[in-house]
Write an enzyme that holds these catalytic residues in place. Sequence first.
Site, PDB file in Angstrom:
ATOM      1  N   GLY A   1      31.124  33.157   5.690  1.00 50.24           N
ATOM      2  CA  GLY A   1      30.842  31.701   5.950  1.00 50.24           C
ATOM      3  C   GLY A   1      29.851  31.664   7.027  1.00 50.24           C
TER       4      GLY A   1
ATOM      5  N   SER B   1      26.728  30.400   6.463  1.00 47.33           N
ATOM      6  CA  SER B   1      25.532  29.634   6.183  1.00 47.33           C
ATOM      7  C   SER B   1      25.471  28.525   7.055  1.00 47.33           C
ATOM      8  CB  SER B   1      25.831  28.916   4.598  1.00 47.33           C
ATOM      9  OG  SER B   1      27.285  28.728   4.440  1.00 47.33           O
ATOM     10  N   ARG B   2      26.619  28.306   7.815  1.00 48.31           N
ATOM     11  CA  ARG B   2      26.610  27.076   8.694  1.00 48.31           C
ATOM     12  C   ARG B   2      27.601  27.155   9.900  1.00 48.31           C
ATOM     13  NH1 ARG B   2      29.541  22.894   6.148  1.00 48.31           N
ATOM     14  NH2 ARG B   2      30.264  24.124   4.439  1.00 48.31           N
TER      15      ARG B   2
ATOM     16  N   ASP C   1      33.211  32.840  -3.513  1.00 48.46           N
ATOM     17  CA  ASP C   1      34.121  31.784  -3.375  1.00 48.46           C
ATOM     18  C   ASP C   1      35.569  32.555  -2.935  1.00 48.46           C
ATOM     19  OD1 ASP C   1      36.012  29.946  -3.243  1.00 48.46           O
ATOM     20  OD2 ASP C   1      35.884  29.285  -5.149  1.00 48.46           O
TER      21      ASP C   1
ATOM     22  N   ASN D   1      35.248  34.771   9.118  1.00 53.22           N
ATOM     23  CA  ASN D   1      34.935  33.372   9.710  1.00 53.22           C
ATOM     24  C   ASN D   1      35.007  32.220   8.807  1.00 53.22           C
ATOM     25  OD1 ASN D   1      33.350  31.416  11.575  1.00 53.22           O
ATOM     26  ND2 ASN D   1      32.252  31.284   9.683  1.00 53.22           N
TER      27      ASN D   1
ATOM     28  N   TYR E   1      46.690  24.518   7.457  1.00 53.58           N
ATOM     29  CA  TYR E   1      45.697  25.302   8.082  1.00 53.58           C
ATOM     30  C   TYR E   1      46.274  25.929   9.471  1.00 53.58           C
ATOM     31  CZ  TYR E   1      41.269  25.332  10.928  1.00 53.58           C
ATOM     32  OH  TYR E   1      40.061  25.763  11.728  1.00 53.58           O
TER      33      TYR E   1
ATOM     34  N   ALA F   1      49.442  26.992   9.577  1.00 55.11           N
ATOM     35  CA  ALA F   1      50.110  28.190   9.132  1.00 55.11           C
ATOM     36  C   ALA F   1      49.224  29.293   8.780  1.00 55.11           C
ATOM     37  CB  ALA F   1      51.073  27.898   7.668  1.00 55.11           C
TER      38      ALA F   1
ATOM     39  N   LYS G   1      46.194  30.072  10.131  1.00 59.47           N
ATOM     40  CA  LYS G   1      45.585  30.340  11.194  1.00 59.47           C
ATOM     41  C   LYS G   1      46.606  31.266  12.244  1.00 59.47           C
ATOM     42  CE  LYS G   1      41.432  28.947  10.396  1.00 59.47           C
ATOM     43  NZ  LYS G   1      40.308  29.936  10.096  1.00 59.47           N
TER      44      LYS G   1
HETATM   45  P1  NDP Z   1      31.948  24.728   8.622  1.00 65.22           P
HETATM   46  O1  NDP Z   1      32.691  23.881   7.780  1.00 65.22           O
HETATM   47  O2  NDP Z   1      30.725  24.400   9.529  1.00 65.22           O
HETATM   48  O3  NDP Z   1      31.359  26.125   7.786  1.00 65.22           O
HETATM   49  C1  NDP Z   1      32.440  26.669   6.728  1.00 65.22           C
HETATM   50  C2  NDP Z   1      31.687  28.143   6.274  1.00 65.22           C
HETATM   51  O4  NDP Z   1      32.746  28.500   5.500  1.00 65.22           O
HETATM   52  C3  NDP Z   1      30.504  27.586   5.559  1.00 65.22           C
HETATM   53  O5  NDP Z   1      29.856  28.653   5.740  1.00 65.22           O
HETATM   54  C4  NDP Z   1      31.024  27.479   4.199  1.00 65.22           C
HETATM   55  O6  NDP Z   1      30.161  27.909   3.247  1.00 65.22           O
HETATM   56  C5  NDP Z   1      32.138  28.702   4.416  1.00 65.22           C
HETATM   57  N1  NDP Z   1      33.233  28.313   3.100  1.00 65.22           N
HETATM   58  C6  NDP Z   1      33.684  26.976   2.810  1.00 65.22           C
HETATM   59  N2  NDP Z   1      34.496  27.360   1.823  1.00 65.22           N
HETATM   60  C7  NDP Z   1      34.512  28.639   1.460  1.00 65.22           C
HETATM   61  C8  NDP Z   1      35.069  29.222   0.191  1.00 65.22           C
HETATM   62  N3  NDP Z   1      35.816  28.584  -0.614  1.00 65.22           N
HETATM   63  N4  NDP Z   1      34.906  30.484   0.196  1.00 65.22           N
HETATM   64  C9  NDP Z   1      33.988  31.196   1.066  1.00 65.22           C
HETATM   65  N5  NDP Z   1      33.351  30.538   2.121  1.00 65.22           N
HETATM   66  C10 NDP Z   1      33.508  29.218   2.245  1.00 65.22           C
HETATM   67  O7  NDP Z   1      33.238  25.465   9.578  1.00 65.22           O
HETATM   68  P2  NDP Z   1      33.099  25.860  11.089  1.00 65.22           P
HETATM   69  O8  NDP Z   1      31.881  26.736  11.586  1.00 65.22           O
HETATM   70  O9  NDP Z   1      33.455  24.653  11.895  1.00 65.22           O
HETATM   71  O10 NDP Z   1      34.637  26.807  10.981  1.00 65.22           O
HETATM   72  C11 NDP Z   1      34.157  28.222  10.932  1.00 65.22           C
HETATM   73  C12 NDP Z   1      35.370  28.837  11.069  1.00 65.22           C
HETATM   74  O11 NDP Z   1      36.015  28.369  12.502  1.00 65.22           O
HETATM   75  C13 NDP Z   1      36.299  28.512  10.274  1.00 65.22           C
HETATM   76  O12 NDP Z   1      37.360  29.619  10.081  1.00 65.22           O
HETATM   77  C14 NDP Z   1      37.253  27.371  11.128  1.00 65.22           C
HETATM   78  O13 NDP Z   1      38.477  27.061  10.631  1.00 65.22           O
HETATM   79  C15 NDP Z   1      37.245  28.083  12.605  1.00 65.22           C
HETATM   80  N6  NDP Z   1      37.563  27.111  13.548  1.00 65.22           N
HETATM   81  C16 NDP Z   1      36.600  25.803  13.724  1.00 65.22           C
HETATM   82  C17 NDP Z   1      36.852  24.986  14.658  1.00 65.22           C
HETATM   83  C18 NDP Z   1      35.687  24.128  14.839  1.00 65.22           C
HETATM   84  O14 NDP Z   1      36.028  23.251  15.975  1.00 65.22           O
HETATM   85  N7  NDP Z   1      34.703  23.817  14.389  1.00 65.22           N
HETATM   86  C19 NDP Z   1      37.744  25.254  15.403  1.00 65.22           C
HETATM   87  C20 NDP Z   1      38.693  26.403  15.432  1.00 65.22           C
HETATM   88  C21 NDP Z   1      38.492  27.164  14.351  1.00 65.22           C
HETATM   89  P3  NDP Z   1      29.079  26.725   2.417  1.00 65.22           P
HETATM   90  O15 NDP Z   1      28.111  26.398   3.366  1.00 65.22           O
HETATM   91  O16 NDP Z   1      28.515  27.738   1.378  1.00 65.22           O
HETATM   92  O17 NDP Z   1      30.023  25.619   2.082  1.00 65.22           O
END
Ligand code: NDP
Length: 245
Positions: free
Chosen positions: A8, A10-11, A60, A87, A152, A154, A156
Amino acid sequence: MKSALVTGSSRGIGRAIALELAERGYALAVHYAGNQEAAQQTAVAAEEAGAAKVVVLQADLSQPQAASELVGRAREALDGLDVLVNNAGITRDGLLIRMKDEDWETVLATNLSAVFRLTREAIKLMMKARWGRVVNVSSIAGLMGNAGQANYAAAKAGLVGFTKSVAKEYAGRNITVNAVAPGFIESDMTNELPEKVRAEYLAAIPAGRFGKPEEVAKLVAFLVSDDAAYINGQTIVIDGGLYPH
Ligand code: NDP
């Protein structure tokens, strides 16, 4: 030179982790699910930041086979794999009584079962190399609970127990497995929250602001470094003081 797969990336937080590791000269596998353009942007930025090598991999992770295969693909492309950062994560929020089976299954598959499969494959490689680092991105939702996020939270919370168990299994081989539990971090995930909810969270955070992805990235970069060799099985909260425990 060490090599790392950041799922994950990409973003959001994953991208920041990839760029932090790039600055430290890692060879990197940038991974995405559907957002190829964003992944390419991360890859270009990682090359500019100083990554030894960058490859982009799609998978995926809600699909068991894709999760099982991703580590092998990264190892092949990078010629080794020293660091795995789990991540990637999704939300499908809703109150329990209205939560569909599919919302439960998809979140558990992507946020927990994929981590099991990725880590299982990575640990096999790390055992041979007698060195490795795994960091799982959990959440304070998994520690304190959060209304509307039973699935979510559960998943985490599951990561916390998973991290502790795997840490104990491979500690003797210079492999550490830790988790980070971010609070509210600026990203697409939190930008999607309704303004009222954002304001409520903000009021509860002692630091008076959301965290930055780069702040989480610095913590992860430390945990995967040699300097963190004696930290194992921990879940490190990074939340501006919201949930000390
Ligand atoms: P984003 O929504 O900004 O990014 C999610 C990332 O996960 C993207 O790279 C996306 O890829 C990838 N992703 C989504 N669906 C799938 C899938 N089915 N298979 C593989 N990869 C996938 O998330 P955040 O940066 O906010 O979060 C990153 C991590 O941090 C997560 O685990 C989140 O639960 C955790 N987190 C975030 C918090 C926050 O406040 N933001 C707080 C606590 C934890 P694509 O771009 O291709 O869709």
